[in-house]
Every structure is written in structure tokens, then in C-alpha cells.
Design an enzyme around this catalytic site. Sequence first.
Site, mmCIF file in Angstrom:
data_model
loop_
_atom_site.group_PDB
_atom_site.id
_atom_site.type_symbol
_atom_site.label_atom_id
_atom_site.label_comp_id
_atom_site.label_asym_id
_atom_site.label_seq_id
_atom_site.Cartn_x
_atom_site.Cartn_y
_atom_site.Cartn_z
ATOM 1 C CG ASN A 147 113.476 -20.791 48.804
ATOM 2 O OD1 ASN A 147 112.548 -21.079 48.050
ATOM 3 N ND2 ASN A 147 113.289 -20.488 50.077
ATOM 4 C CG ASN A 170 112.174 -19.101 55.039
ATOM 5 O OD1 ASN A 170 111.382 -18.933 55.967
ATOM 6 N ND2 ASN A 170 113.469 -19.109 55.211
ATOM 7 C CB SER A 279 117.807 -27.642 55.762
ATOM 8 O OG SER A 279 117.396 -28.667 54.862
ATOM 9 C CB THR A 280 113.087 -25.240 55.618
ATOM 10 O OG1 THR A 280 113.365 -24.335 56.688
ATOM 11 C CG2 THR A 280 111.594 -25.198 55.320
ATOM 12 N N GLY A 281 114.136 -27.697 53.904
ATOM 13 C CA GLY A 281 113.926 -28.594 52.776
ATOM 14 C C GLY A 281 113.865 -30.052 53.193
ATOM 15 C CD1 TRP A 301 124.108 -25.770 43.516
ATOM 16 C CD2 TRP A 301 123.806 -27.939 43.070
ATOM 17 N NE1 TRP A 301 125.283 -26.240 42.976
ATOM 18 C CE2 TRP A 301 125.123 -27.581 42.689
ATOM 19 C CE3 TRP A 301 123.403 -29.262 42.891
ATOM 20 C CZ2 TRP A 301 126.026 -28.488 42.143
ATOM 21 C CZ3 TRP A 301 124.302 -30.163 42.342
ATOM 22 C CH2 TRP A 301 125.588 -29.772 41.969
ATOM 23 C CG HIS A 331 120.495 -25.974 58.558
ATOM 24 N ND1 HIS A 331 119.541 -26.531 59.387
ATOM 25 C CD2 HIS A 331 120.107 -24.682 58.354
ATOM 26 C CE1 HIS A 331 118.623 -25.619 59.671
ATOM 27 N NE2 HIS A 331 118.948 -24.497 59.064
#
Length: 359
Positions: A147, A170, A279-281, A301, A331
Site C-alpha cells: 500500500n 488491509n 509485516s503483512t507484505g 517502499w 516491524h
Amino acid sequence: MRSIRKRWTICTISLLLIFYKTKEIARTEEHQETQLIGDGELCLSRSLVNSSDKIIRKAGSTIFQHSVQGWRINSSLVLEIRKNILRFLDAERDVSVVKSSFKPGDVIHYVLDRRRTLNISHDLHSLLPEVSPMKNRRFKTCAVVGNSGILLDSGCGKEIDSHNFVIRCNLAPVVEFAADVGTKSDFITMNPSVVQRAFGGFRNESDRAKFVHRLSMLNDSVLWIPAFMVKGGEKHVEWVNALILKNKLKVRTAYPSLRLIHAVRGYWLTNKVPIKRPSTGLLMYTLATRFCDEIHLYGFWPFPKDLNGKAVKYHYYDDLKYRYFSNASPHRMPLEFKTLNVLHNRGALKLTTGKCMKQ
């Protein structure tokens, strides 16, 4: 005279030692930065990672630059990474608990707060899948869409939507940003905190209608809700479950297994990537290695500026601020990004941080 000559000799020797030691450290860091050791385990230079705050602040830094032109998939490395991750978790199984895992009234401990407990409600149990939503699924190409505001003006929408399977994070809005982020959503995560931040905590009918409309756009997509992580979001999860049932929404709900986050962290720690909580990513990339032959990352990024010094929003869709280098953060996103960048350069995944080619 002898004293002066002695001092000069000591000084010369000291300088030579410093020079050779510096060259040795530089060679070691360069070697470690991209080294895959043993059976494909990623090894990163800790000193380089720990100084990433200073590195990214240098104008024109090339540490995180990479080329997407000429990028080629390294299929053998992809298979090696998949095999190694399977030693820690099986995404097909761990992506969600299933109905047979619990019964209504069961009490479980939160994953990240073992002192607190959660009761499995009837609504929650009714929305648990009978079998894993990813059972026997396999895709040639997948997009994992983060995101970051780096997506704005990227023109990546069509490219993202062209992938066989698209994972989003998310419950990020897509329609009004379609040119840059696309609209296809096959698997989308939703932290319970999103209910408060993006939908006003369902305080009024308008907030609830907005949420229902957003979920109705997902059709048969998987809605992945980390309901068992920490106490505090349980009422939001129950509200979400109630709205899904009341409005007979077609989304396929999934709730990650109790072991998933620790297994993912264990994999990266074993491979010398000292993350705190993934992290979610990073979590989605790790899961995707199980069912995707080729993984493309967009919207990753974790820095306040791009390499040209232009400000980059934390989220492309809001003005939320984030301190990427704060020790208080759960994170270590810059470290995660550096790791993914190494994998990009070795052909394990494709990381796009610039504009996409027109299709």
C-alpha cells in the site's frame, strides 16, 4: 631521532592495517549482501542492514536501486525457496483454520498475548471454511500489492490486473486508484483495526453500508482476517462477521492458523534476516511461494522519500504517518525491503518500485 623513526614506523603499520581491514570488511559485506548459502538460505550483511537509515538518506543512493528491464525468473531458486519454507509452514494448510479446528465455545489464547483468551463464537465458527481456501490451487503469476504511496502515478493498474492471482493488503481502496493499483482482488487481508480507521468503527448506518459495499465488490475472493493475534480487535471481528452473515456476502472468509506468524518469523530468522514481526507484505510473499510460480511485488517502499528525494506517502490512499526506523515499530520494513531487493536481483521475485510499462 630513533624515537621519531619508531613513531613513523608504528603510524605506517597502523595505517596499513586499517586499510587492509577496511578492504576485508567491504569484501565481506559485498559477498554477504547477495549470498545464498547452503541450500538456498539467504544471508544479509547485518552491518549494512543496521545502517539502512543513513544509507537511504544519502542523495542518489544506489543501495536499493534495481532494474526491472531484463529481469528473468530464476525457477530453480524459486523452487529452492518454496522447499525451504515448507520446512517451517505449509501455506495451503496454515493460511486458515477450518471448521474442524474448533467448536463454538472453545477458548483459545491469542497468538501474541498468551495471557489473554478468546471465545470462539457461533458467528465466527459458522464462517470458518470447511477446507483451506488455497487447497490444490496453483498459479503461474501472482501479484502481491502493498500500500505504499510509491504506487501513485505508477500506471501499474493494468499490469497488476493481468496476473492470474492478485493479493492485496488491509482492504485498501482500489476503484478511485485503479490506474495505478488495478482492481482485481483474489485474496485480500483485513486487520481488525481497519474497521475503526477506515469505517468509523461502524458507528452509524452509513459506515456499515460503506463496509458492506466494499466487501460486495470482492465476490468470491478470500477475505483473510487475522482474528487471533492480539486482544482488542475481537469486537470488530464480531461486527464484521455479523455483517457478512446478515448481508449474505459472497466473500470466502479465512482466519490464519495460530502457528502461522511464528513459523514465518522462524523461517526468516533462520535465514539470518532478523525481523521482529513480519509485516503483512512479507507475510503474503511468504505464503505466495507455496502456490505461485512467479511472484511480482508492487507498492513495497518503506521510506519517506523516493530515490529522487520526492516525498512518498505511507499509504497511497490516506495521510497516515509511519516511523519506518523507529525501534518502537513492531516491524523492520526497511530490512524486509532490502531482503526482497536481494531476492529480486537473484530472480526469485520481481519487485517493481517505479512506473510500469504501458501494455
